[in-house]
Design a protein around this motif. Structure first.
Motif, short mmCIF file in Angstrom:
data_model
loop_
_atom_site.label_atom_id
_atom_site.label_comp_id
_atom_site.label_asym_id
_atom_site.label_seq_id
_atom_site.Cartn_x
_atom_site.Cartn_y
_atom_site.Cartn_z
N MET A 39 69.26 134.42 45.68
CA MET A 39 70.37 135.22 45.18
C MET A 39 70.11 136.68 45.51
O MET A 39 68.99 137.17 45.37
N ALA A 40 71.16 137.37 45.96
CA ALA A 40 71.09 138.81 46.20
C ALA A 40 71.71 139.51 45.00
O ALA A 40 72.72 139.06 44.46
N ASP A 41 71.10 140.61 44.59
CA ASP A 41 71.69 141.39 43.50
C ASP A 41 71.35 142.86 43.70
O ASP A 41 70.50 143.22 44.49
N GLY A 42 72.09 143.70 43.01
CA GLY A 42 71.86 145.13 43.09
C GLY A 42 72.73 145.80 44.13
O GLY A 42 72.68 145.47 45.30
N ALA A 43 73.56 146.71 43.67
CA ALA A 43 74.42 147.53 44.53
C ALA A 43 75.37 146.70 45.40
O ALA A 43 75.71 147.09 46.51
N ILE A 44 75.80 145.55 44.89
CA ILE A 44 76.86 144.79 45.55
C ILE A 44 78.15 145.27 44.91
O ILE A 44 78.47 144.94 43.77
N LEU A 45 78.88 146.13 45.62
CA LEU A 45 79.96 146.88 45.01
C LEU A 45 81.34 146.24 45.12
O LEU A 45 82.21 146.52 44.30
N ALA A 83 80.04 141.46 49.34
CA ALA A 83 79.47 140.18 48.88
C ALA A 83 79.71 139.08 49.90
O ALA A 83 78.81 138.30 50.22
N GLU A 84 80.92 139.04 50.44
CA GLU A 84 81.27 138.03 51.44
C GLU A 84 80.41 138.16 52.68
O GLU A 84 79.94 137.18 53.25
N LYS A 85 80.15 139.40 53.10
CA LYS A 85 79.33 139.64 54.28
C LYS A 85 77.89 139.15 54.06
O LYS A 85 77.30 138.53 54.95
N ILE A 86 77.35 139.40 52.89
CA ILE A 86 76.00 138.92 52.56
C ILE A 86 75.93 137.41 52.70
O ILE A 86 74.99 136.86 53.26
N LEU A 87 76.95 136.73 52.19
CA LEU A 87 76.97 135.27 52.22
C LEU A 87 77.20 134.73 53.63
O LEU A 87 76.51 133.82 54.08
N THR A 88 78.17 135.28 54.34
CA THR A 88 78.50 134.76 55.66
C THR A 88 77.42 135.05 56.70
O THR A 88 77.26 134.30 57.65
N LEU A 103 73.78 133.15 47.16
CA LEU A 103 74.55 133.51 45.97
C LEU A 103 74.43 135.01 45.78
O LEU A 103 73.39 135.60 46.12
N VAL A 104 75.47 135.65 45.25
CA VAL A 104 75.38 137.07 44.93
C VAL A 104 75.59 137.24 43.42
O VAL A 104 76.36 136.50 42.81
N ILE A 121 76.60 140.05 40.42
CA ILE A 121 77.34 141.32 40.32
C ILE A 121 77.35 141.87 38.90
O ILE A 121 78.22 142.63 38.52
N GLY A 122 76.38 141.51 38.09
CA GLY A 122 76.34 141.85 36.67
C GLY A 122 76.72 143.27 36.31
O GLY A 122 77.69 143.51 35.60
N ARG A 123 75.97 144.24 36.77
CA ARG A 123 76.24 145.63 36.38
C ARG A 123 77.55 146.15 36.93
O ARG A 123 78.21 146.99 36.33
N GLU A 124 77.94 145.67 38.08
CA GLU A 124 79.21 146.12 38.67
C GLU A 124 80.38 145.71 37.78
O GLU A 124 81.43 146.36 37.77
N LEU A 125 80.20 144.64 37.01
CA LEU A 125 81.26 144.21 36.07
C LEU A 125 81.47 145.22 34.96
O LEU A 125 82.54 145.26 34.34
N MET A 126 80.47 146.05 34.67
CA MET A 126 80.66 147.10 33.67
C MET A 126 81.59 148.19 34.21
O MET A 126 82.35 148.79 33.48
N VAL A 127 81.52 148.43 35.51
CA VAL A 127 82.37 149.43 36.14
C VAL A 127 83.79 148.88 36.33
O VAL A 127 84.77 149.56 36.08
N ASP A 128 83.88 147.63 36.75
CA ASP A 128 85.17 146.99 37.00
C ASP A 128 85.17 145.60 36.37
O ASP A 128 84.74 144.63 37.00
N PRO A 129 85.64 145.48 35.13
CA PRO A 129 85.65 144.18 34.46
C PRO A 129 86.52 143.14 35.19
O PRO A 129 86.37 141.95 34.96
N ASN A 130 87.39 143.60 36.07
CA ASN A 130 88.24 142.70 36.86
C ASN A 130 87.71 142.57 38.29
O ASN A 130 88.49 142.39 39.23
#
Length: 81
Positions: A12-18, A23-28, A34-35, A37-46
């Motif tokens: 799993m990749a994590d950290g600074a996936i904005l 995220a798609e590029k990391i996977l493809t 897997l990516v 996105i925990g902390r990024e959800l605090m910035v953008d809950p959607n």
């Protein structure tokens, strides 16, 4: 990516996936399976909806649970008017 190749197990990749395209590029590119996105959800809950829109998902609201998608899709249609 080095851990994924060396470990030989799903990683799993994590950290600074904005955003979704990043995220798609990391996977493809096979850099992770897997990516996270925990902390990024605090910035953008959607984040999931924003990612779906950015990636051109035909019905981006489909990535959300029904109670949310129903309201947000209806709201978007009203705002388009």
């Amino acid at each position: 990516q080095a851990v994924r190749l060396g470990a030989g197990i799903p990683t799993m990749a994590d950290g600074a996936i904005l955003d979704g395209p990043q995220a798609e590029k990391i996977l493809t590119e096979g850099k992770a399976d897997l990516v996270a996105i925990g902390r990024e959800l605090m910035v953008d809950p959607n984040w999931c909806l924003s990612a779906a829109v950015a990636l051109g998902v035909e019905n981006p609201f489909s990535v959300l649970p029904m109670p949310y998608s129903f309201y947000l899709e209806r709201r978007a249609k009203v705002l388009e008017r």
